[in-house]
Motif scaffolding. Structure first.
Motif, PDB file in Angstrom:
ATOM      1  N   LEU B  39     113.765 -16.604 -14.734  1.00 58.65           N
ATOM      2  CA  LEU B  39     113.393 -15.934 -13.484  1.00 58.65           C
ATOM      3  C   LEU B  39     112.117 -15.121 -13.676  1.00 58.65           C
ATOM      4  O   LEU B  39     111.231 -15.107 -12.804  1.00 58.65           O
ATOM      5  N   GLY B  40     112.024 -14.447 -14.845  1.00 57.32           N
ATOM      6  CA  GLY B  40     110.837 -13.648 -15.122  1.00 57.32           C
ATOM      7  C   GLY B  40     109.588 -14.508 -15.182  1.00 57.32           C
ATOM      8  O   GLY B  40     108.541 -14.144 -14.638  1.00 57.32           O
ATOM      9  N   ILE B  41     109.711 -15.689 -15.808  1.00 56.61           N
ATOM     10  CA  ILE B  41     108.527 -16.567 -15.908  1.00 56.61           C
ATOM     11  C   ILE B  41     108.113 -17.058 -14.520  1.00 56.61           C
ATOM     12  O   ILE B  41     106.931 -17.089 -14.184  1.00 56.61           O
ATOM     13  N   SER B  42     109.108 -17.399 -13.693  1.00 48.99           N
ATOM     14  CA  SER B  42     108.752 -17.868 -12.350  1.00 48.99           C
ATOM     15  C   SER B  42     108.098 -16.737 -11.555  1.00 48.99           C
ATOM     16  O   SER B  42     107.140 -16.959 -10.809  1.00 48.99           O
ATOM     17  N   LEU B  43     108.604 -15.494 -11.724  1.00 48.96           N
ATOM     18  CA  LEU B  43     107.978 -14.355 -11.044  1.00 48.96           C
ATOM     19  C   LEU B  43     106.554 -14.145 -11.536  1.00 48.96           C
ATOM     20  O   LEU B  43     105.654 -13.824 -10.763  1.00 48.96           O
ATOM     21  N   TRP B  44     106.377 -14.323 -12.844  1.00 44.55           N
ATOM     22  CA  TRP B  44     105.040 -14.154 -13.446  1.00 44.55           C
ATOM     23  C   TRP B  44     104.033 -15.071 -12.758  1.00 44.55           C
ATOM     24  O   TRP B  44     102.935 -14.662 -12.398  1.00 44.55           O
ATOM     25  N   GLN B  45     104.466 -16.335 -12.574  1.00 46.22           N
ATOM     26  CA  GLN B  45     103.564 -17.287 -11.924  1.00 46.22           C
ATOM     27  C   GLN B  45     103.283 -16.878 -10.484  1.00 46.22           C
ATOM     28  O   GLN B  45     102.141 -16.939 -10.006  1.00 46.22           O
ATOM     29  N   THR B  46     104.355 -16.443  -9.767  1.00 44.79           N
ATOM     30  CA  THR B  46     104.150 -16.047  -8.374  1.00 44.79           C
ATOM     31  C   THR B  46     103.178 -14.880  -8.287  1.00 44.79           C
ATOM     32  O   THR B  46     102.276 -14.875  -7.436  1.00 44.79           O
ATOM     33  N   VAL B  47     103.377 -13.880  -9.181  1.00 47.01           N
ATOM     34  CA  VAL B  47     102.502 -12.711  -9.125  1.00 47.01           C
ATOM     35  C   VAL B  47     101.069 -13.114  -9.473  1.00 47.01           C
ATOM     36  O   VAL B  47     100.110 -12.621  -8.870  1.00 47.01           O
ATOM     37  N   ALA B  48     100.912 -14.030 -10.435  1.00 48.85           N
ATOM     38  CA  ALA B  48      99.565 -14.457 -10.809  1.00 48.85           C
ATOM     39  C   ALA B  48      98.858 -15.138  -9.637  1.00 48.85           C
ATOM     40  O   ALA B  48      97.651 -15.010  -9.462  1.00 48.85           O
ATOM     41  N   GLN B  49      99.651 -15.868  -8.824  1.00 47.81           N
ATOM     42  CA  GLN B  49      99.014 -16.567  -7.702  1.00 47.81           C
ATOM     43  C   GLN B  49      98.828 -15.671  -6.483  1.00 47.81           C
ATOM     44  O   GLN B  49      97.781 -15.686  -5.837  1.00 47.81           O
TER      45      GLN B  49
END
Lengths: 239, 476
Positions: B39-49
């Motif tokens: 979940l953290g990795i998916s959030l990381w990607q969302t925040v990066a985009q």
């Protein structure tokens, strides 16, 4: 060991703290705090959540996540206590075991009184939980009453049965249902712990959407947890 | 973005349901931790985009409801904690079911501390992580651990009372507890009374953050609790407590007096920690005192206003989060007394080599990541251009010199003479190895890691954007 240490750091700490608190008391003006959030909630709570008891609307709607946290704190405390007691009892602490077995039953009046109180405590606990969104009370208070209902017979008659398995099941499922109601809000309304099922008409027993359900979950969890904890503190049971 | 809430809800759900899972119980915890990493990795990607965003609990907008602020910094810490919990998951335990439940609660509470944007909600999660850690400390089979745990509990409860008093004062003065809303009302707190509230909160949250006057529990607990619990407390929990302090100084207490107070406590932590480490005769205590000093450095970094301070503190915190748990794990099983370590360098070359690598990075020897973190700290401190912060830079250098003296003493002992003792079992080989490899990877990928940290610091220090995200454009 403690007495041989110098005491002056503690004294210094207390003096500093006293200075700080005196400064606070001098400057703090009681009675006219800017209660922005409190007043805003007072204005909209009944309309937004449908709960006649504004405290319940704060606990379970506006600050529902805090309440989930509090529920988890109680769970963590009970789990930690169980862990420590478990290790203590396993470390060859046989006297506690012996004490429970030889404890004589209480007198006639206490035993009959405990039997008599049991149904009334159950009803009172259920009432306080289920009317939490209407009147002062709610899951934590009602849960404590439920726990007392199950613990009083244990005090009167230490050998009477307490079904720890059932208590574990109730506790686990009640805790899980609080989280699941929150996730249902996430799925249904898009926000974690969002109120579900509409608001109903304020003051009715069946109103305030999912708040009574959350109260029930809290009540059952707190009740089974406290009862289990008190019985664990009372000593290991032979099973 | 709602994944941030699931990172709290799912571990709690798992903890509550753990008694019913029967034979699956030992897999539930690691699975939940792994799920949190995903979940953290998916959030990381969302925040990066899409940039940082705000999650509203129950649809009740701030300041009435609770909000989560999802930005790079928060995602980084929540994911790092989940990874640490997974790596440090105990293989054996006195009571696996209860210990797993407490670890899952610690995980959920840590994610809450990383994400929450509400002061009282932060307090609830702080209290939750504290209560979970009491049980974990006392779960050690060592007899002394129970006594240490009790003293830790008393001090921690006192700290929580201070923090709550401080939060109550903040509410009495400003009328709100949402951090973004408080940021708008920061003037109301710019008074002796507001500063007293900050001091109280610093004392309260400082207990877990190992800050100077309230860190007496550290050495005792870290030398008696199991190595994995110690690693989790020193590596993860302490940083999350400092994260609350960071939010406070960034958003609410940007006033010079508050920053000076934080700097003072940080410097006193550095000095007292390093001197106590120098005098310590056994390895776990030495590492515990070094941990106090390292957290003092992070506090000093956070006392620098603006992005530079956040960046330095972040780098130091993540470095310490990798290195200190690994050091505790490597030292676990070795004789506690430093003088008895003689010859182990030859008896167990790989383990000793790992220790050397970690100790040198902790000290800040150039190619290793610890060097860059300390360099950023010195740059940030000198960048303030004020006498007190210049003095702080000198104190950090002095502290590093003392740290060098005692760490090198350990390394020297390791490779001196021979030992007849047969090699002790290295129970923490896998987690310590993973953390050591992570350290080397960070060293090799210094540029992208630095970029990510820069982005995190930039987002965290951008107060106007934080306030606008939270209070403007909210639903309902």
């Amino acid at each position: 060991m403690l007495t041989s240490r110098p005491r002056w750091p503690a004294l210094l700490f207390i003096l500093g703290l006293a200075l700080l608190l005196t400064a606070l008391l001098r400057d703090l003006h009681f009675g006219n705090a800017p209660m922005q959030v409190g007043q805003a909630i007072n204005g909209v709570a009944a309309h937004e959540t449908g709960a006649a008891n504004v405290v319940a609307s704060v606990l379970l709607a506006y600050r529902g996540l805090d309440t989930l946290g509090e529920l988890a704190i109680l769970f963590a405390a009970a789990t930690g206590a169980g862990l420590v007691l478990g290790i203590a009892f396993r470390n060859g602490n046989g006297e506690a075991q012996a004490k429970t077995n030889t404890e004589p039953p209480a007198g006639f009046i206490l035993r009959k009184g405990a039997d008599l109180m049991f149904p009334f405590l159950l009803i009172l606990g259920a009432y306080v939980i289920l009317h939490g969104h209407l009147t002062p009370g709610g899951g934590f208070q009602g849960g404590a009453i439920l726990a007392a209902a199950f613990f009083v017979p244990q005090l009167a008659r230490p050998s009477s049965p307490f079904n720890e398995r059932t208590a574990h099941w109730v506790e686990a499922l009640a805790g899980a249902s609080f989280v699941l109601i929150g996730i249902a809000g996430l799925a249904g309304a898009g926000w974690f712990l969002a109120p579900l099922l509409g608001t109903g008409s304020v003051g009715e027993l069946l109103s305030a959407g999912s708040i009574p359900l959350l109260q029930l979950a809290i009540g059952l969890k707190v009740g089974s947890e406290l009862a289990g904890l008190m019985i664990a503190l009372h000593g290991p049971k032979e099973t | 973005m709602n994944a941030s809430v699931l990172m709290i809800a799912l571990p709690l759900l798992a903890a509550f349901l753990l008694p019913l899972t029967g034979p699956l119980a030992r897999w539930v915890g690691p699975f939940a931790a792994a799920l949190n990493i995903a979940l953290g990795i998916s959030l990381w990607q969302t925040v990066a985009q899409e940039g940082p965003s705000v999650v509203v609990m129950g649809g009740f907008a701030a300041p009435l409801g609770i909000v989560f602020r999802v930005d790079t910094l928060a995602v980084l810490f929540a994911t790092a904690l989940a990874a640490l919990v997974l790596i440090l998951w105990p293989r054996t335990s006195a009571d696996p079911r209860r210990e797993s439940a407490l670890l899952l609660i610690l995980l959920a509470a840590g994610c809450g501390l990383a994400f929450s944007g509400d002061l009282f909600n932060l307090f609830v999660f702080y209290e939750l992580i504290a209560v979970a850690s009491y049980g974990l400390v006392a779960a050690s089979r060592e007899r002394l651990a129970a006594a240490a745990g009790l003293r830790y509990l008393v001090l921690s409860a006192l700290g929580s009372a201070f923090a709550l008093l401080g939060i109550g004062l903040v509410y009495a003065l400003a009328g709100t507890l949402n951090l973004a809303d408080l940021s708008r009302h920061a003037d109301a707190l710019n008074s002796p009374l507001g500063l007293a509230a900050f001091a109280l909160m610093l004392l309260g949250f400082g207990v877990k953050a190992e800050l100077f006057p309230v860190n007496a529990w550290v050495a005792e607990v870290y030398s008696t609790a199991t190595a994995r619990t110690t690693a989790l407390l020193a590596g993860g929990v302490s940083k999350l407590a400092l994260l609350i302090v960071l939010h406070l100084v960034l958003l609410v207490y940007a006033q010079p007096a508050a920053l000076s107070l934080l700097l003072t406590l940080g410097l006193l932590s550095i000095v007292s920690g390093q001197f106590a480490g120098y005098r310590a005769a056994d390895l776990p205590r030495m590492l515990a005192y070094s941990s106090i000093a390292q957290l003092g450095m992070i506090a000093a970094a956070f006392s620098v206003s603006g992005e530079a301070g956040v960046l330095a503190g972040l780098a130091l915190a993540l470095h310490h989060l990798i290195v200190k748990p690994a050091l505790f794990l490597v030292g676990d099983g070795w004789p506690k007394c430093v003088d008895s370590l003689a010859g182990l360098g030859r008896a167990e070359p790989w383990r000793a080599a790992l220790f050397v690598l970690l100790a040198l990075s902790l000290l800040g020897i150039p190619p290793l990541p610890g060097f860059w973190a300390k360099l950023l700290l010195l740059k940030a401190l000198l960048g303030m251009g004020e006498p007190a912060w210049n003095l702080a830079a000198a104190v950090v250098l002095l502290g590093t010199a003392i740290e060098g003296a005692y760490l090198l003493r350990v390394l020297q002992t390791l490779f001196r003479g021979t030992t007849n003792a047969k090699p002790a079992t290295f129970g923490g080989a896998l987690p310590a190895g993973v953390l050591g490899v992570a350290l080397l990877l960070v060293m090799l990928a210094a540029t992208p890691v630095g970029g990510a940290l820069q982005r995190a610091a930039q987002q965290a220090a951008d107060v106007p954007a934080y306030v606008a995200d939270t209070l403007g454009g909210s639903p309902q």
